[in-house]
Design a protein around this motif. Sequence first.
Motif, PDB file in Angstrom:
ATOM      1  N   ALA A 337       0.367  20.655 -11.725  1.00  0.00           N
ATOM      2  CA  ALA A 337       1.576  20.072 -11.151  1.00  0.00           C
ATOM      3  C   ALA A 337       2.845  20.791 -11.581  1.00  0.00           C
ATOM      4  N   GLY A 338       2.736  21.599 -12.627  1.00  0.00           N
ATOM      5  CA  GLY A 338       3.912  22.297 -13.132  1.00  0.00           C
ATOM      6  C   GLY A 338       3.530  23.371 -14.129  1.00  0.00           C
ATOM      7  N   VAL A 339       4.495  23.778 -14.926  1.00  0.00           N
ATOM      8  CA  VAL A 339       4.260  24.802 -15.950  1.00  0.00           C
ATOM      9  C   VAL A 339       3.571  24.114 -17.123  1.00  0.00           C
ATOM     10  N   PHE A 340       2.276  23.826 -16.959  1.00  0.00           N
ATOM     11  CA  PHE A 340       1.574  22.982 -17.922  1.00  0.00           C
ATOM     12  C   PHE A 340       1.326  23.679 -19.253  1.00  0.00           C
ATOM     13  N   GLU A 341       1.524  25.000 -19.305  1.00  0.00           N
ATOM     14  CA  GLU A 341       1.380  25.710 -20.577  1.00  0.00           C
ATOM     15  C   GLU A 341       2.436  25.271 -21.590  1.00  0.00           C
ATOM     16  N   ASP A 342       3.571  24.785 -21.097  1.00  0.00           N
ATOM     17  CA  ASP A 342       4.647  24.256 -21.943  1.00  0.00           C
ATOM     18  C   ASP A 342       4.474  22.743 -22.023  1.00  0.00           C
ATOM     19  N   PRO A 343       4.239  22.196 -23.222  1.00  0.00           N
ATOM     20  CA  PRO A 343       3.997  20.749 -23.360  1.00  0.00           C
ATOM     21  C   PRO A 343       5.056  19.876 -22.692  1.00  0.00           C
ATOM     22  N   LYS A 344       6.297  20.348 -22.663  1.00  0.00           N
ATOM     23  CA  LYS A 344       7.368  19.547 -22.061  1.00  0.00           C
ATOM     24  C   LYS A 344       7.171  19.382 -20.563  1.00  0.00           C
ATOM     25  N   PHE A 345       6.488  20.353 -19.969  1.00  0.00           N
ATOM     26  CA  PHE A 345       6.307  20.318 -18.517  1.00  0.00           C
ATOM     27  C   PHE A 345       4.840  20.129 -18.125  1.00  0.00           C
ATOM     28  N   ALA A 346       4.060  19.618 -19.061  1.00  0.00           N
ATOM     29  CA  ALA A 346       2.643  19.359 -18.802  1.00  0.00           C
ATOM     30  C   ALA A 346       2.397  17.912 -18.396  1.00  0.00           C
ATOM     31  N   ILE A 347       3.441  17.097 -18.413  1.00  0.00           N
ATOM     32  CA  ILE A 347       3.290  15.658 -18.164  1.00  0.00           C
ATOM     33  C   ILE A 347       2.704  15.388 -16.783  1.00  0.00           C
ATOM     34  N   GLY A 348       3.233  16.074 -15.764  1.00  0.00           N
ATOM     35  CA  GLY A 348       2.750  15.853 -14.410  1.00  0.00           C
ATOM     36  C   GLY A 348       1.274  16.175 -14.270  1.00  0.00           C
ATOM     37  N   THR A 349       0.870  17.336 -14.776  1.00  0.00           N
ATOM     38  CA  THR A 349      -0.537  17.743 -14.704  1.00  0.00           C
ATOM     39  C   THR A 349      -1.425  16.760 -15.456  1.00  0.00           C
ATOM     40  N   TYR A 350      -1.013  16.406 -16.670  1.00  0.00           N
ATOM     41  CA  TYR A 350      -1.804  15.492 -17.502  1.00  0.00           C
ATOM     42  C   TYR A 350      -1.943  14.122 -16.839  1.00  0.00           C
ATOM     43  N   ASP A 351      -0.841  13.564 -16.375  1.00  0.00           N
ATOM     44  CA  ASP A 351      -0.887  12.207 -15.814  1.00  0.00           C
ATOM     45  C   ASP A 351      -1.613  12.150 -14.475  1.00  0.00           C
TER      46      ASP A 351
END
Length: 415
Positions: A337-351
């Motif tokens: 969903a986003g730049v999931f390699e960066d924890p700050k922008f991994a929220i979309g992918t994770y959720d």
Amino acid sequence: MRILWDEMMPIDFKTIDDFDVKDKTVLLRVDINSPVDPNSGIILDGTRMKLHSRTIKELATKGAKVVILAHQSRPGKKDFTTLVQHANVLSQTLNLDVNYVDGIFSDNACTAIKNMDSGDILLLENVRFFSEESLNRSPKEQSKTVIVKKLAPLIDIFVNDAFAAAHRSHTSLVGFTKVVPSAAGRVMETELKILLNSLENVEKPCVFVLGGMKAEDSIMVMENVLKNGTADFILTTGLVANITLLAAGIDIGEVNVNFINNKGYCDMVKKVKELFKTYKSQIIYPIDVAVNSDGNRVDVSTDKIPNNYIHDIGVNSIKEYAKIIRTAKTIFANGPAGVFEDPKFAIGTYDILNAIATSNGFSIIGGGHIAAAAVANGFDKSMDHISSGGGASISLLAGKSLVAVEALKDSINKH
């Protein structure tokens, strides 16, 4: 795991079940292309070894002489290397001896094949060391290459288990089907049954979550599954969402527009605009996004996007997407969903992955980054199927045929 297909479904290619492999020399094409430390040559992840272990072990246990063809990376890449480490990892994975020979069709390689006993396993050298391998040509043309001419007389059966590479018309994938009896391995068989049957016998409502950076692939899937009636909703994330927002007339900021233009995706924006004319109610795009503001995550409404790079979908979009996912009976997901390699922008992918994993729908995850994210976060055990091949699975979902699979089908009438 829930099974969506009928185990007795008719298939139009042969499998291992169609052959008595005892004392036969079986050339097995697998895809064990793995992350490799370019300095030490050490394999960093053996997931694909484990994946193909079922086919290899079954053939060896049934008394076949198993000759394995595989590739690692491609010329010019830092991880383009010999398969000696792969042989070691395969041996550990299978708990069986896997011999390695430094050649593909050299005198040493051919002698090693001739001297095999039933149950032996031999891994040949990286098939992409031979330049003809990577030329995309028809199966008929590939059947006349040096690799096929040298190895075909030494084998009784060809088994293709490399689903992840099945969209490529390379020599080792399609050439042998013209000259020797051929079959699909267990990975290939399982992938095709699950993906094709879930498309043909889809349970509704069906939701596709399409994201990642390979926007052209995802938008081709979007077009196909909307036009053929497979998808009830398309949830867009990643670069696909940015293109969809732009197609909807939303100001996504100059830097994001330039990024889309520089990637050559102007035609994809036009494509989504065309799809909107018929399917706008089914194509869902974010109501908020997360931008990168000096390295920090800032969630903003899509009507107030600043001139910062969009790196994830926003938290309100995540909530809305999760609601739709939990109503679905079939869920396909491809791309983070986003730049999931960066924890700050991994929220979309994770959720999104969490919503899929905890839903009651039959879930299929495409290969590549979304699969890696699912495994890294422990969601893989809750998914019904994680595909081994991003490019191949996307091609199927986009309505394309896989050349290596077509070659297997054609071989039925030749042997």
